[in-house]
Motif scaffolding. Sequence first.
Motif: not given
Length: 831
Positions: A274-286, A305-311
């Motif tokens: 999901a993250s690869d598809l641009g889903d920011a919420e999934s990045k937060a779960y990672i 790193k992942w919180y920043k990507a989600s942000a």
Amino acid sequence: MKRILLFVAVATLSLSATAQKSFDEVKKAAQKGDAQAQYELGEMYEYGEVTAIDYAEALKWYKKSAKQGNANGQYGVGRIYSNGLGVEEDCVEGMKWYMLSAEQNNSQGQRGVGNLYRAGCGVEKNFDEAMKWYQKSIEQNDAKTMCTLGLFYIEEYNDTVEGLKWLMKSAENGITAAYMTLGHRLLLQENYAEALKWFKRGEEKGNRGCIFYLGVMHEYGIGVDQDFSKATNYYRALADKNDSDGLRKLGMMYANGTGVEINFGEAMKCFRKASDLGDAESKAYIAQMYLNGMGVKASMKNAMKWYKASADGNFSPAIITLGDIYLYGTEDVKQDIEKAIECYNKAANLEDLDAYVRLARYYKAIENYPEAINWYNKLTEAEAVVAIYEYAESHIDGSFGEVNIEKGKELLESAGTLGYGKAYAALGEVCMREDGGTPESFAKAIEYYNKAIELESPEGMYGMAIMYFNGTGVEQSLDNAIKLFRQAADLGYPQAQKIMAIAYHSGEGVPVDTLEGIKWYTTAAENGNVESQFELGVIYLEGRGVEQNFKEAADWFTAAAEGGSPDAFHALGVLYSRGIGVEQDLKTASYCYAKAADLGDMRSLIELAECYMQGYGVKKDQKEAIRLIEIAANEGYWKGILSMGLLYRDGFESAGIKADQAEAIKWYTKAAEEGLLEGYFNLGVFYFNGEGVEQNMQEGINYFTAAAEEGHIMSQVNLGIIYYEGLGVEKNYLEAMKWWKMAAEQGSHEAQYRIGLTYINSEDDEEDYDEAIKWWLPAAEAGYLDAIYGLAVVYEDQLDYVEALKWYQILADEGHDESIAKVKELKKKIR
């Protein structure tokens, strides 16, 4: 069923009209210059239904079509620019192309123009202008615009009836996006059956949003029986289509073990896809998985790193979490207030109310009241009832630098009107405090408490229960009080749960039931009630109604201490100092005493002084010990006062205190003023003996008498001696015996001995050995040596050598020379 608000991102794409056509066929026609084919090819690239999504290719073919004057192509170009698909968002450019399409009477272009006027993007926001273009589109029976208009009525005009009417028309015309939108709106209205019907229709058409909501309904049991397995199947169906929402939800099911076995590896796979598809919420779960070490090695570095990507994807909960981490700092992340506020402001710009709350609280904490009030006002405008309540409380308790009861009441009324029962309960409390408690204020309080009760507020029930319990403004009724306390307790209100525990322990309003009381204490404690946590600690420590369990006691005291209970910190200090329920740890004991002392517990301050005096768990520092004792004394704590008197009475040279009877008298006078019997006794000693003051035996006797009448044993013993010996008074054996017997009944071995001795040394030469033995026995059995010797002598005089030997032997074992000789002598006689 309880209403559940669903704030979820949902895919709303449906198959385009060209999806079934041959891609090669359309592309060939487009390359030959067919304007409509060029538009259709652009649509294929935009939606990626028969080829990979490629916004650049989509824009290229839309432009080719548009330049030939094709209204659909012009609409396509407008959509790419206004939505920022593969290009920087440019609503001005988007409006230019939408308008070209609309002017050709293209319903899609007209809808696009309406959308930009509604959003105020590229043009000034103008709802009337938006409505005009929507109507033009609908005149051509554009069913998609009917869906848009429906949302327009609901979201901008708060006209749900009109909005649902247009959504229904759109859905009835077969627009699958309308199935999802209509279903969602019906779901929010709790019309679950109708919502389910439209979601099912959308599912048949493959609408991802509808499939998603069917998963949500089954996951949470909304309008259907809760069924995690079915929910998982819906999410899996979306995930198989590479849908980011479906992948994210499936990942959550694996992470939480709902509908499937917990499998952090599978969860991570889903979140990464999901993250690869641009889903920011999934990045937060990672990020969360790295933070908590769920299936991966815990790593704050990777979590950040992942919180920043989600942000970066504007997922506001991740932005806020970053802010929290920066605000407080961790072992791996340095505290950075500036970055924290930057994060909160970014989330606030995304209109996340949690960010508003954090900013309000932060500025309040640093006493930047204008800025705090600014954010609280924004929360009030957003009708965030919990924040409004907090804002009101700040005015009432003066947190903004001054008390403003009227403003606080106004805000509480506002929150109550919005359905927040706790606010009405708070208004009731305010009324109870107003005007010193007049019948009018009581009546107003009852009115507010009842409003709170209508909104099922446990705080309101609790407040009204107190009024019934005390008979304040209503006829006193223990039954009504208990009924309301129980209702509040059943709703999870910890304070009421504690009251129910007390009721069952005391039998007030309910039958005595220790186990039921412990059950309620446990429930309240588990809900965070600190008093109940402490009480459970005492219950397990003493084994009251439960099997004594020191470890359980220590655990509950620890929980209460974490909640800031000074009593719990003190109890832990005692447990750690003695190794009860925990391993003995004097350092931790001294820490606990220090924490309790910081919270105002004077007992612990004296215990901490003892730690410094003896070097228990801290570096030995007798001067620090005395400093702490003096603090406790100046606070009026009895042990501190008496300790200061003792220090000056006897002196403490190693800590720099010389004996100073005048200073000692000062402290013992303070003790007496506080009603402390030790103070009276010591003053009696000073005045009777003339130590530090001019001798005044009568004044000393007065002090002894005052303490003795209140049960002070040594004062009673002293008075007995004074009257027996005739020291400063006429001899009075009856008065002497009266005081000694009072002391003896309280267990004074000296008094018991002196009474026995009096019976032996009777002035009328009528010794009463039996009476003497009666008084000496308890003292002797307790190890009082004079009484032991007296018994030995009496039994020897009565020729009871066996009994005499028994008592002489005790003294001989203590090294008493005369008794050693007597033991040898009596053994010979017994032979």
